[in-house]
Design a protein around this motif. Structure first.
Motif, PDB file in Angstrom:
ATOM      1  N   ALA A  47       0.857  -1.190   0.000  1.00  0.00           N
ATOM      2  CA  ALA A  47       0.000   0.000   0.000  1.00  0.00           C
ATOM      3  C   ALA A  47       0.891   1.237   0.000  1.00  0.00           C
ATOM      4  O   ALA A  47       1.851   1.319   0.761  1.00  0.00           O
ATOM      5  N   ALA A  48       0.546   2.188  -0.862  1.00  0.00           N
ATOM      6  CA  ALA A  48       1.285   3.450  -0.934  1.00  0.00           C
ATOM      7  C   ALA A  48       0.361   4.568  -0.480  1.00  0.00           C
ATOM      8  O   ALA A  48      -0.854   4.507  -0.680  1.00  0.00           O
ATOM      9  N   ASP A  49       0.940   5.618   0.137  1.00  0.00           N
ATOM     10  CA  ASP A  49       0.092   6.686   0.677  1.00  0.00           C
ATOM     11  C   ASP A  49      -0.261   7.775  -0.343  1.00  0.00           C
ATOM     12  O   ASP A  49      -1.005   8.689  -0.029  1.00  0.00           O
ATOM     13  N   SER A  50       0.260   7.677  -1.556  1.00  0.00           N
ATOM     14  CA  SER A  50      -0.115   8.624  -2.610  1.00  0.00           C
ATOM     15  C   SER A  50       0.040   7.934  -3.961  1.00  0.00           C
ATOM     16  O   SER A  50       0.732   6.923  -4.075  1.00  0.00           O
ATOM     17  N   GLY A  73      14.419 -16.190   0.019  1.00  0.00           N
ATOM     18  CA  GLY A  73      14.778 -17.363  -0.775  1.00  0.00           C
ATOM     19  C   GLY A  73      14.313 -17.164  -2.208  1.00  0.00           C
ATOM     20  O   GLY A  73      13.211 -16.665  -2.458  1.00  0.00           O
ATOM     21  N   GLU A  74      15.156 -17.551  -3.138  1.00  0.00           N
ATOM     22  CA  GLU A  74      14.899 -17.345  -4.561  1.00  0.00           C
ATOM     23  C   GLU A  74      13.556 -17.935  -4.986  1.00  0.00           C
ATOM     24  O   GLU A  74      13.227 -19.053  -4.619  1.00  0.00           O
ATOM     25  N   GLY A  75      12.772 -17.167  -5.721  1.00  0.00           N
ATOM     26  CA  GLY A  75      11.495 -17.635  -6.245  1.00  0.00           C
ATOM     27  C   GLY A  75      10.325 -17.488  -5.295  1.00  0.00           C
ATOM     28  O   GLY A  75       9.200 -17.831  -5.657  1.00  0.00           O
ATOM     29  N   THR A  76      10.549 -16.990  -4.085  1.00  0.00           N
ATOM     30  CA  THR A  76       9.453 -16.841  -3.125  1.00  0.00           C
ATOM     31  C   THR A  76       8.490 -15.751  -3.584  1.00  0.00           C
ATOM     32  O   THR A  76       7.279 -15.943  -3.594  1.00  0.00           O
ATOM     33  N   VAL A  77       9.027 -14.595  -3.965  1.00  0.00           N
ATOM     34  CA  VAL A  77       8.199 -13.489  -4.434  1.00  0.00           C
ATOM     35  C   VAL A  77       8.293 -13.439  -5.950  1.00  0.00           C
ATOM     36  O   VAL A  77       9.385 -13.366  -6.514  1.00  0.00           O
ATOM     37  N   LYS A  78       7.134 -13.498  -6.610  1.00  0.00           N
ATOM     38  CA  LYS A  78       7.099 -13.479  -8.066  1.00  0.00           C
ATOM     39  C   LYS A  78       6.485 -12.196  -8.615  1.00  0.00           C
ATOM     40  O   LYS A  78       6.742 -11.821  -9.749  1.00  0.00           O
ATOM     41  N   LYS A  79       5.675 -11.528  -7.787  1.00  0.00           N
ATOM     42  CA  LYS A  79       4.939 -10.374  -8.281  1.00  0.00           C
ATOM     43  C   LYS A  79       4.716  -9.374  -7.151  1.00  0.00           C
ATOM     44  O   LYS A  79       4.547  -9.757  -6.002  1.00  0.00           O
ATOM     45  N   VAL A  80       4.712  -8.092  -7.502  1.00  0.00           N
ATOM     46  CA  VAL A  80       4.387  -7.028  -6.559  1.00  0.00           C
ATOM     47  C   VAL A  80       3.116  -6.355  -7.051  1.00  0.00           C
ATOM     48  O   VAL A  80       3.033  -5.957  -8.207  1.00  0.00           O
ATOM     49  N   LYS A  81       2.133  -6.273  -6.183  1.00  0.00           N
ATOM     50  CA  LYS A  81       0.890  -5.566  -6.501  1.00  0.00           C
ATOM     51  C   LYS A  81       0.853  -4.309  -5.631  1.00  0.00           C
ATOM     52  O   LYS A  81       1.107  -4.385  -4.427  1.00  0.00           O
ATOM     53  N   VAL A  82       0.554  -3.180  -6.233  1.00  0.00           N
ATOM     54  CA  VAL A  82       0.588  -1.912  -5.516  1.00  0.00           C
ATOM     55  C   VAL A  82      -0.815  -1.333  -5.441  1.00  0.00           C
ATOM     56  O   VAL A  82      -1.526  -1.275  -6.443  1.00  0.00           O
TER      57      VAL A  82
END
Length: 108
Positions: A47-50, A73-82
């Protein structure tokens, strides 16, 4: 046997640790305007504040994924949703100026 491993909580504990150290991981400037909210199926929700900071996080998504995978650990995070700032829902219907009588005000 370790309790976290026995219950399958290792990853959840690691993610919680990363969320708790957010300022260390992303830096104080970004941390002052963002916060991680959830992690599920390889996707981190931030979550972003602006809207400006939401855009900045989107531009940094690859770097964030790399940095988070260094911690988790490699491959744990595949995507960032904002998610940008959450405003109150807009009222249904057209936009009106208080005291306006509609198009008759302008066109006579």
């Amino acid at each position: 046997m370790d309790l976290l491993a026995a219950r399958g909580w290792e990853r959840s504990a690691a993610v919680g640790g990363v969320f708790g150290r957010w300022p260390e991981i992303v830096g104080p400037d970004l941390a002052a305007h963002t916060k991680p909210e959830a992690f599920e199926d390889g996707e981190v929700v931030i979550a972003a504040d602006s809207t400006a900071w939401a855009t900045q996080v989107r531009l940094l998504a690859r770097t964030l994924i790399r940095r988070l995978n260094e911690e988790l650990g490699e491959g744990t995070v595949k995507k960032v949703k904002v998610r940008g700032p959450q405003n109150a829902p807009r009222p249904v219907g057209g936009l009106r100026v208080t005291g306006s009588r509609g198009p008759g005000d302008t066109y006579g």
